[in-house]
Design a protein around this motif. Structure first.
Motif, short mmCIF file in Angstrom:
data_model
loop_
_atom_site.label_atom_id
_atom_site.label_comp_id
_atom_site.label_asym_id
_atom_site.label_seq_id
_atom_site.Cartn_x
_atom_site.Cartn_y
_atom_site.Cartn_z
N PHE A 1146 0.82 -1.20 0.00
CA PHE A 1146 0.00 0.00 0.00
C PHE A 1146 0.86 1.26 0.00
O PHE A 1146 0.54 2.24 -0.67
N ALA A 1149 2.22 2.16 -3.49
CA ALA A 1149 1.28 2.10 -4.62
C ALA A 1149 0.71 3.46 -4.97
O ALA A 1149 0.69 4.39 -4.15
N SER A 1151 -2.67 5.79 -6.45
CA SER A 1151 -4.01 5.92 -5.86
C SER A 1151 -4.95 4.80 -6.28
O SER A 1151 -5.71 4.27 -5.47
N ARG A 1154 -3.93 1.64 -4.55
CA ARG A 1154 -4.24 1.77 -3.11
C ARG A 1154 -5.71 1.45 -2.84
O ARG A 1154 -6.04 0.78 -1.87
N GLU A 1155 -6.55 1.98 -3.67
CA GLU A 1155 -7.99 1.72 -3.52
C GLU A 1155 -8.27 0.22 -3.57
O GLU A 1155 -9.04 -0.31 -2.76
N LEU A 1187 -4.74 6.99 7.31
CA LEU A 1187 -5.63 7.17 6.15
C LEU A 1187 -6.78 8.12 6.45
O LEU A 1187 -7.28 8.80 5.55
N VAL A 1195 -10.20 7.66 -0.18
CA VAL A 1195 -9.33 6.92 0.73
C VAL A 1195 -9.90 6.94 2.14
O VAL A 1195 -9.90 5.93 2.87
#
Length: 1241
Positions: A1146, A1149, A1151, A1154-1155, A1187, A1195
């Motif tokens: 994560f 990575a 965006s 990440r999602e 987060l 996020v």
């Protein structure tokens, strides 16, 4: 430009349709368009595209007329209705309705119940679609034959008329509906009554007064001009009627003018019935088509009933006569005037045929036989067209007559005999449905004195006319109330109908006879008259009627015999151009009467009858009459000979011993007397020396060239030849020698009949004992040899019933079929397949299949239904022998029979009886496994059908279908299997829907996919496509595999999890388009859900694959991988390393990835949260804290979502409160919002 191209293409389709003379071409064009609409070239996304293809379907409706139009229109309309139901776009639906209208207007066969219910539902649609349905109906009504079939729509249409004329915005709908209602009312008097009851015209005049004003203004203008329409028509009725019947009226080629003439004639019938009916009656009598119809021969009718492209001689090549029919012969058509008419017609045609032959150049490469066949096809096409026009014109005139009768029923009561007569003369049954009720209504007004005339129809040659007559007569008040007067004409007509050869007619007449209530009496003049009626069925009925009358009144026998003899003498001395055929009908009727009366004669009547036969009847110049007189004599001897040998033998011997004064007449009579002697001799003792003498005389008479005489001799020989058992070799040798060596065909045919009689007398064993079949095979080049076999075949069939003789008989049949397959099978098979099928007959069918081979091709429709039924018989022996026979049958057919075979088996799998479905499925599998034919082209349809059968309601049928499916797929090369992916997916979907309807709730699995190894047949189809197909095919294979797994039971799936998973992992790791990977991920998700712990060997590989997919550039892949990883974690015991890897990934990575990782972590926590260790939990908490401060809304939402899931699975209350305390004091607004979002969760 695109629009121009589209219009050009449609124009080409229309042109091809209009010019095509081959029905297969139209069907092929429709199949192509249907396939495109169905998505063969990809789904038609644009409504514009779908409208274009549907317009092409509409253009196909311009195809030329032909018998194929009826069946094709039904197929097209069913397809269009299905398209309409699946379509969501209004413009496309309107296009479908236009195409539907074009096809239904072509043939009334398309107006099926589903179409009527479809239109009824459409009339309730919103404005545009409702109007589209009304336009569709308006076009359909252009075909008069369809109007009566849509009468069930009358009620909703009347409602639309009412609404339309009361609401201005729906006025156009009302006008459309009124037009259609009016057309229905013009064809159906009940509909007209309904319009009156509903007061439609009153309603319309109230809201549309202009219509009434137009009518009143027209009448006023006509009167101003000095024309009173009613007065004019009543005084000039005949001239007006003649014009209406002329080429501008009823005989016009235009349908609209014909219909207008019918309406006008109906109006005339109410204003001037006498003049109108007189002119119409004269028109009927002088109608050229009626005379042409009467001149049609049986050959013409047979040609008319033969499909186009086939010669009439190619239908039913051979039908041999049964033993029971040997004493009868088909009626000879000897009417002199009829012969002359046919001769003149043939002469007129011959010149045209000769010209055709002279001008037509022979095509290169065609044999003379092919050229001759083409010429015959053209000639028969011309005859077929001619008969069609006669039928069409007669139907039109009869329709007009029926409408006129309904227009003035009171007048028509007095004209009923004439009306019946003309309906009888018009044998075209096109208007039976409307004529029957009309006759019934007319009979309601008849008096008792009219009953005899009303029964005129029982003398028709057509069963449907005789039935219509009797049913109508029942409506006469005097009949229905059992109040008929005693009347000899009434009694005679009913009595003859009671003895009609058609059972249904006789039963109906018997009911009327019970209402008559009197005895017949002894006045038989009407019956004697009917014996010479032009129609054979009337002569047969009269013969039986006379016999029954004599049985009830024995005292009248001698007087009746005297009358019969006098009538014969009268008819025999009738002068005419043709002495042989003059008066033959009456003489034949007398022969029929004597044969029917055989039972009622007494000993004292025998000398008179035999003297009459010998002195007159046996010398009749007409062969048919003479043959029937011989039959009558044999019947009388069979009934009375045993008790009267001493009385009859001297009569026969005296004649045979006297010298002939007229050699020719003596020979004719001698033949008959010898046959009588033979029939009588069977009542003598076997050792009586007279028997041998009679046998010798019978053998001599076999040389007579008359087939009826030879047939009768053959029958007489059978019971007598046992007396010559010692000389049997010589007897067989004598007959065979004549069969093989005689120069005269008549003698060779006589020897053939003699052989048949001798074989029947000595038994079937004589065939083998004397090697007759082998010898007859050599004689097959001659038709007499064929005749011998024809006569022996019925005996062989009878012997099959005998346990001792069955094997010998079967062997004889096999030998005959081996050399004469096409001619003999049509005669043998109907007798063998009679239901219920016996074990012996099933065995015989199997044995005959071995020698008939491909000769069974054209008889599969007769054989297979019987065998399929017997395969489910309760008797185990019948079951086994029927299955064995069916296996032999399907393996002997060749390429030409494959289509027929599979068509019959497909009918079987849709049968209502489970046993027949089961048997059909079994045979499909057996055929594909065992046949040496190339069947790859036929496999797709069978595979699709058998997959649907896996959801059958009968468990045994399901098991048999699964095995058949395995055999069919096993017969297909592996490289071909991927091409079946789409059809397998469609079939699985159909089977799933079928199961869903059965189960009515709950998880749906297909019954056949709950069996052990149930996926084994289908997996190769998908795996082959997955491994070796194109990208698109791999995608379809993966999706199909998932759909298959979904409807398979978990127990049945277990052993296939590993063979399925390995290829999926390999393919997803290669460089294929994202669509392929997405499909594989979707299937793996389903597999994880259904396969469970059976996936354990692949858990590390799957985990690695899914984590890798989280990094994919395509969002769909990432989302699917996250979902799959979450579900997979429920099966894993090592969650901490996975969560650790995800947390580490994560950080680095982007965006989008990440999602996906957050989504995967949420899934892991959801499915395996309790397995996460404390240290990893802390890492997760720290990540969530971080987060929730992220600037990206998406996020933060993921973070709160994870926190919500985490709190449900792993977080203690104290941790929860600490996090909440920290974040509710956060100064940043969107941070606090995320916290409250979490609290809400």
């Amino acid at each position: 430009m695109d629009e121009d191209r589209r219009l050009g293409a449609l124009s080409m389709v229309r042109c091809l349709s209009e010019k095509s003379s081959n029905p297969d071409t139209i069907e092929a064009m429709f199949a192509s368009v249907k396939a495109v609409i169905g998505g063969s070239e990809g789904r038609l996304q644009s409504p514009h595209q779908r409208i274009g293809m549907l317009t092409a379907v509409q253009e196909l409706a311009t195809a030329p007329e032909g018998k194929y139009i009826g069946s094709l229109s039904r197929t097209v309309c069913s397809f269009l209705i299905a398209c309409y139901k699946d379509e969501g776009n209004e413009d496309v639906k309107l296009s479908i309705l236009s195409a539907l209208a074009s096809w239904v207007s072509r043939s009334s066969d398309a107006v099926q119940p589903n179409f009527v219910s479809f239109i009824a539902a459409g009339l309730k649609e919103k404005e545009a679609l409702r109007r589209g349905h009304l336009r569709c109906l308006r076009i359909i009504c252009r075909n008069p034959d369809t109007i009566s079939q849509i009468s069930d729509l009358l009620s909703p249409l009347i409602q639309l008329v009412k609404t339309g004329f009361t609401k201005a915005v729906q006025r156009l709908d009302g006008m459309y509906a009124l037009l259609i209602v009016s057309k229905i009312a013009a064809c159906d008097i009940k509909a007209e009554d309904t319009m009156v009851k509903e007061k439609l015209w009153t309603l319309i005049s109230q809201h549309e007064p202009s219509l009434v004003q137009i009518n009143m203004r027209l009448q006023k203008c006509l009167k101003t001009c000095g024309l009173d329409v009613a007065t004019f028509l009543s005084t000039n009725g005949q001239s007006v009627c003649k014009r209406l019947l002329g080429p501008m009226g009823l005989m016009s080629p235009r349908t609209s003018e014909q219909q207008a003439a019918v309406y006008a004639l109906s109006t005339m019938m109410s204003l001037a019935p006498e003049d109108t009916f007189t002119v119409f009656k004269m028109h009927m009598q002088e109608l050229p088509d009626r005379l042409s119809h009467d001149m049609l021969s049986m050959t013409d009718i047979k040609i008319f009933q033969t499909p186009e492209g086939m010669l009439s001689s190619e239908q039913g090549v051979y039908v041999a006569e049964t033993i029971g029919a040997k004493h009868t012969k088909p009626e000879t058509i000897s009417n002199q005037s009829l012969k002359k008419g046919l001769a003149s017609r043939d002469a007129a045609n011959s010149g045209r045929r000769d010209n055709t032959k002279l001008t037509k150049k022979a095509d290169k490469g065609k044999t003379p036989k092919e050229e001759a066949r083409e010429l015959m096809l053209k000639e028969e096409a011309s005859i077929r067209e001619k008969v069609h026009m006669i039928q069409k014109n007669l139907s039109l005139v009869l329709h007009a007559l029926g409408e006129m009768g309904l227009a003035n029923p009171v007048f028509c009561h007095s004209q009923l005999p004439s009306l019946v007569l003309y309906h009888v003369l018009g044998v075209v049954p096109a208007y039976q449905a409307s004529i029957g009720p009309a006759l019934n209504e007319l009979c309601l007004g008849l008096q008792a004195d009219d009953v005899a005339n009303a029964l005129y129809g029982v003398y028709s040659k057509d069963v449907h006319v005789r039935m219509a007559c009797l049913n109508a007569v029942k409506c006469i008040p005097a009949v229905s109330k059992y109040s008929l007067p005693q009347n000899v004409d009434i009694a005679t007509n009913i009595w003859i109908a009671v003895h009609d050869p058609e059972k249904s007619v006789a039963e109906t007449a018997d009911d009327i006879w019970a209402r008559y209530g009197y005895d017949l009496g002894t006045d038989y003049s009407g019956i004697f008259k009917a014996l010479s009626h032009i129609n054979l069925n009337v002569r047969l009925a009269a013969a039986e009627a006379l016999a029954a009358a004599l049985h009830e009144s024995p005292t009248s026998i001698q007087l009746s015999l005297s009358t019969l003899f006098s009538l014969y003498i009268r008819d025999a001395t009738t002068s005419g151009e043709d002495v042989i055929h003059a008066g033959w009908i009456g003489r034949q009727g007398i022969a029929l009467a004597l044969q029917s009366a055989a039972d009622v004669l007494t000993t004292k009547d025998l000398p008179a009858v035999m003297t009459f036969l010998i002195s007159r009847a046996l010398a009749d110049p007409n062969p048919d009459v003479r043959g029937r007189m011989i039959n009558a004599g044999i019947m009388i001897i069979d009934k009375h000979g045993k008790e009267n040998v001493s009385l009859l033998f001297p009569i026969f011997e005296n004649y045979l011993n006297k010298k002939a004064s007229d050699e020719e007449a003596y020979d004719l009579v001698r033949e008959g007397v010898v046959i009588f002697t033979g029939a009588l001799a069977k009542h003598l003792a076997k050792d009586d020396p007279k028997v041998l003498t009679v046998v010798e005389k019978l053998l001599e008479v076999l040389d007579t060239p008359s087939e009826s005489v030879q047939r009768a001799v053959s029958t007489c020989l059978s019971p007598l030849v046992q007396s010559k058992k010692e000389d049997s070799p010589a007897l067989f040798s004598r007959l065979l020698d004549k069969l093989m060596k005689s120069d005269k065909y008549g003698e060779r045919r006589g020897a053939a009949f003699g052989l048949a009689g001798v074989v029947m007398g000595f038994g079937i064993s004589s065939l083998k004992q004397y090697g007759l079949v082998v010898t007859l095979q050599e004689a097959l080049i001659d038709s007499a040899g064929l005749q011998a076999m024809d006569e022996i075949i019925p005996t062989l069939l009878e012997a099959l019933e005998d346990d001792e003789m069955s094997n010998t008989a079967l062997d004889g049949l096999k030998q005959i079929i081996s050399v004469r397959t096409a001619a003999v099978l049509p005669h043998i098979l109907p007798k063998l397949v009679h239901l219920p099928l016996s074990a012996l007959n099933a065995h015989a069918i199997g044995a005959l299949a071995e020698v008939a081979g491909a000769g069974f091709n054209t008889h599969l429709g007769t054989i297979l239904p019987a065998l399929l039924s017997a395969m489910g018989d309760e008797n185990k022996e019948v079951q086994e022998l029927a299955q064995e026979a069916a296996q032999r049958v399907v393996l002997v057919i060749d390429e030409e029979g494959v289509e027929t075979l599979l068509s019959e088996l497909l009918k079987g799998v849709s049968d209502s009886q489970a046993s027949i479905r089961r048997s059909s499925s079994y045979l499909i599998g057996y055929f594909f496994k065992s046949s040496k034919l190339y069947l790859v082209d036929e496999a797709p349809n069978m595979i699709s059908t058998l997959i649907v059968m896996l959801s059958d309601s009968d468990s045994t049928t399901v098991a048999v279908s699964w095995e058949a499916l395995a055999r069919v797929i096993g017969s297909v090369p592996k490289e071909v299997l991927p091409s079946y992916i789409k059809l397998v997916r469609d079939a699985v979907s159909t089977a799933r829907d079928k199961e869903r309807r059965k189960r009515k709730g709950g998880y749906v699995v297909i019954s056949g996919l709950c069996l052990p190894k149930s996926l084994k047949p289908l997996l190769p189809v998908f795996l082959q496509g997955l491994i070796s197909g194109s990208a698109e095919l791999r995608e379809q294979a993966a999706l199909g595999l998932g759909e298959l797994i979904e409807v398979t039971s978990e127990e049945a799936l277990k052993e296939f999890v590993i063979p399925i998973t390995g290829p999926l992992i390999r393919i997803i790791g290669d460089r294929f388009p994202w669509q392929v990977k997405s499909a594989i991920l979707a299937t793996l998700i389903i597999l994880i859900q259904r396969g469970g712990m059976a996936l354990k060997p692949f858990l590390p590989q799957l985990q690695t694959t899914f984590v890798k997919c989280l990094q994919d550039s395509t969002r769909t892949i990432r989302s699917s991988a996250a979902l799959a990883l979450g579900k997979l974690s429920a099966l894993s015991t090592r969650i901490d390393p996975l969560v650790g890897d995800l947390t580490t990934s994560f950080v680095a990575a982007d965006s989008g990835v990440r999602e996906a990782i957050l989504s995967a972590m949420r899934g892991v926590i959801k499915h395996a949260g309790k397995s996460i260790g404390p240290a990893v939990r802390i890492r997760i908490f720290d990540l969530i804290k971080e987060l929730m401060h992220n600037d990206d809304d998406q996020v933060r939402i993921f973070a709160t979502s994870m926190l919500g899931v985490l709190s449900q699975r792993v977080v203690h209350l104290r941790c929860f409160m600490n996090i909440m305390f920290v974040y509710t004091k956060d100064d940043v607004h969107h941070h606090r919002r995320c916290t409250f979002t979490y609290l809400k969760r």
